[in-house]
Scaffold this active site. Sequence first.
Site, PDB file in Angstrom:
ATOM      1  N   CYS A   1      -0.103   4.123   2.507  1.00 56.39           N
ATOM      2  CA  CYS A   1       0.121   3.732   3.904  1.00 56.39           C
ATOM      3  C   CYS A   1       1.444   4.288   4.431  1.00 56.39           C
ATOM      4  O   CYS A   1       1.554   4.610   5.614  1.00 56.39           O
ATOM      5  CB  CYS A   1       0.089   2.213   4.050  1.00 56.39           C
ATOM      6  SG  CYS A   1      -1.535   1.501   3.702  1.00 56.39           S
TER       7      CYS A   1
ATOM      8  N   CYS B   1       0.838  -1.206   0.000  1.00 53.42           N
ATOM      9  CA  CYS B   1       0.000   0.000   0.000  1.00 53.42           C
ATOM     10  C   CYS B   1       0.871   1.253   0.000  1.00 53.42           C
ATOM     11  O   CYS B   1       1.496   1.570   1.012  1.00 53.42           O
ATOM     12  CB  CYS B   1      -0.928  -0.028   1.221  1.00 53.42           C
ATOM     13  SG  CYS B   1      -1.846   1.493   1.491  1.00 53.42           S
TER      14      CYS B   1
END
Length: 140
Positions: free
Chosen positions: A67, A64
Amino acid sequence: MTTVVVAIAAALALAGLLGWLLTRRSGKITEVAAESSPATAAAIADLGLSTSGPTVVHFSAPWCGPCDRVRRLVEQVCDNMGDVAHVEVDIDANPAAARQFAVLSLPTTLIFDVDGRQRYRSSGVPKAGDLRSALEPLLA
Protein backbone atom coordinates in the site's frame (compact mmCIF):
# COMPACT_ATOMS: atom_id res chain seq x y z
CA MET A 1 12.27 -43.09 -4.38
CA THR A 2 11.73 -41.98 -7.98
CA THR A 3 7.97 -41.88 -7.45
CA VAL A 4 8.39 -39.54 -4.47
CA VAL A 5 10.64 -37.18 -6.45
CA VAL A 6 8.16 -37.10 -9.35
CA ALA A 7 5.26 -36.46 -6.95
CA ILE A 8 7.14 -33.60 -5.29
CA ALA A 9 8.08 -32.09 -8.66
CA ALA A 10 4.46 -32.34 -9.82
CA ALA A 11 3.22 -30.71 -6.61
CA LEU A 12 5.72 -27.86 -6.99
CA ALA A 13 4.75 -27.34 -10.62
CA LEU A 14 1.06 -27.28 -9.69
CA ALA A 15 1.71 -24.81 -6.85
CA GLY A 16 3.69 -22.57 -9.21
CA LEU A 17 0.92 -22.64 -11.81
CA LEU A 18 -1.71 -21.88 -9.17
CA GLY A 19 0.36 -18.95 -7.85
CA TRP A 20 0.78 -17.56 -11.34
CA LEU A 21 -2.95 -17.86 -12.05
CA LEU A 22 -3.83 -16.06 -8.82
CA THR A 23 -1.42 -13.16 -9.36
CA ARG A 24 -1.41 -12.68 -13.15
CA ARG A 25 -4.00 -9.89 -12.96
CA SER A 26 -2.40 -8.15 -9.99
CA GLY A 27 -1.92 -4.46 -10.67
CA LYS A 28 -3.86 -4.41 -13.95
CA ILE A 29 -6.35 -1.60 -14.27
CA THR A 30 -9.66 -2.91 -15.54
CA GLU A 31 -12.54 -0.86 -16.83
CA VAL A 32 -15.80 -1.06 -14.92
CA ALA A 33 -19.00 -1.37 -16.98
CA ALA A 34 -20.03 2.03 -18.35
CA GLU A 35 -23.61 1.55 -17.20
CA SER A 36 -22.53 1.36 -13.57
CA SER A 37 -24.59 3.70 -11.43
CA PRO A 38 -23.05 6.71 -9.74
CA ALA A 39 -22.01 6.36 -6.15
CA THR A 40 -24.68 7.44 -3.71
CA ALA A 41 -24.48 10.89 -2.17
CA ALA A 42 -23.49 9.27 1.13
CA ALA A 43 -20.66 7.35 -0.53
CA ILE A 44 -19.45 10.50 -2.29
CA ALA A 45 -19.43 12.35 1.03
CA ASP A 46 -17.81 9.43 2.91
CA LEU A 47 -15.05 8.99 0.35
CA GLY A 48 -14.55 12.69 -0.33
CA LEU A 49 -14.84 12.40 -4.11
CA SER A 50 -13.95 15.52 -6.06
CA THR A 51 -16.70 17.38 -7.88
CA SER A 52 -14.25 19.16 -10.21
CA GLY A 53 -12.37 16.19 -11.69
CA PRO A 54 -11.69 12.47 -11.39
CA THR A 55 -10.77 10.93 -8.06
CA VAL A 56 -8.40 8.07 -7.36
CA VAL A 57 -9.51 6.19 -4.24
CA HIS A 58 -6.83 3.97 -2.75
CA PHE A 59 -7.89 1.41 -0.12
CA SER A 60 -5.08 0.53 2.28
CA ALA A 61 -4.17 -0.37 5.84
CA PRO A 62 -1.20 0.54 8.07
CA TRP A 63 0.00 -3.07 8.06
CA CYS A 64 -0.06 -3.36 4.23
CA GLY A 65 3.45 -3.09 2.74
CA PRO A 66 2.48 -2.75 -0.95
CA CYS A 67 0.00 0.00 0.00
CA ASP A 68 2.94 2.36 0.61
CA ARG A 69 4.14 1.83 -2.96
CA VAL A 70 0.66 2.52 -4.32
CA ARG A 71 0.36 5.66 -2.17
CA ARG A 72 3.62 7.08 -3.56
CA LEU A 73 2.73 6.10 -7.12
CA VAL A 74 -0.77 7.59 -6.98
CA GLU A 75 0.47 10.80 -5.36
CA GLN A 76 3.14 11.17 -8.06
CA VAL A 77 0.69 10.58 -10.92
CA CYS A 78 -2.03 12.82 -9.42
CA ASP A 79 0.43 15.67 -8.76
CA ASN A 80 1.45 15.66 -12.43
CA MET A 81 -2.08 15.50 -13.85
CA GLY A 82 -3.70 18.68 -12.61
CA ASP A 83 -7.30 18.28 -11.53
CA VAL A 84 -7.10 14.71 -10.22
CA ALA A 85 -7.89 14.15 -6.55
CA HIS A 86 -6.44 11.34 -4.42
CA VAL A 87 -8.22 9.86 -1.42
CA GLU A 88 -6.79 7.10 0.76
CA VAL A 89 -9.25 4.96 2.73
CA ASP A 90 -7.97 2.93 5.68
CA ILE A 91 -10.08 -0.24 5.69
CA ASP A 92 -9.45 -0.76 9.40
CA ALA A 93 -10.97 2.66 10.15
CA ASN A 94 -13.69 2.48 7.47
CA PRO A 95 -14.71 -1.16 6.88
CA ALA A 96 -18.14 -0.10 5.58
CA ALA A 97 -16.57 1.61 2.55
CA ALA A 98 -14.49 -1.48 1.85
CA ARG A 99 -17.64 -3.62 1.96
CA GLN A 100 -19.62 -1.20 -0.20
CA PHE A 101 -17.01 -1.34 -2.96
CA ALA A 102 -16.23 -5.06 -2.54
CA VAL A 103 -12.60 -4.56 -1.57
CA LEU A 104 -11.34 -8.09 -0.96
CA SER A 105 -7.58 -7.56 -1.13
CA LEU A 106 -5.08 -4.80 -0.52
CA PRO A 107 -4.07 -2.59 -2.10
CA THR A 108 -7.16 -1.84 -4.19
CA THR A 109 -7.45 1.32 -6.27
CA LEU A 110 -10.68 2.69 -7.73
CA ILE A 111 -11.00 5.56 -10.19
CA PHE A 112 -14.18 7.66 -10.20
CA ASP A 113 -15.16 10.20 -12.83
CA VAL A 114 -16.38 13.73 -12.01
CA ASP A 115 -19.99 12.43 -11.80
CA GLY A 116 -19.13 9.91 -9.07
CA ARG A 117 -19.26 6.83 -11.32
CA GLN A 118 -16.63 4.18 -10.73
CA ARG A 119 -14.80 3.76 -14.05
CA TYR A 120 -11.69 1.68 -13.27
CA ARG A 121 -10.45 -0.75 -10.65
CA SER A 122 -7.09 -2.30 -9.81
CA SER A 123 -6.09 -4.86 -7.21
CA GLY A 124 -2.38 -4.82 -6.50
CA VAL A 125 0.20 -2.22 -7.47
CA PRO A 126 -0.68 -0.60 -10.83
CA LYS A 127 1.89 0.78 -13.23
CA ALA A 128 2.16 4.57 -13.43
CA GLY A 129 1.60 4.56 -17.20
CA ASP A 130 -1.55 2.47 -16.87
CA LEU A 131 -2.89 4.82 -14.19
CA ARG A 132 -2.17 7.87 -16.37
CA SER A 133 -3.83 6.19 -19.38
CA ALA A 134 -6.97 5.51 -17.35
CA LEU A 135 -7.14 9.08 -16.01
CA GLU A 136 -6.43 11.04 -19.20
CA PRO A 137 -9.84 10.43 -20.86
CA LEU A 138 -11.59 11.45 -17.64
CA LEU A 139 -9.91 14.86 -17.71
CA ALA A 140 -11.29 15.79 -21.12
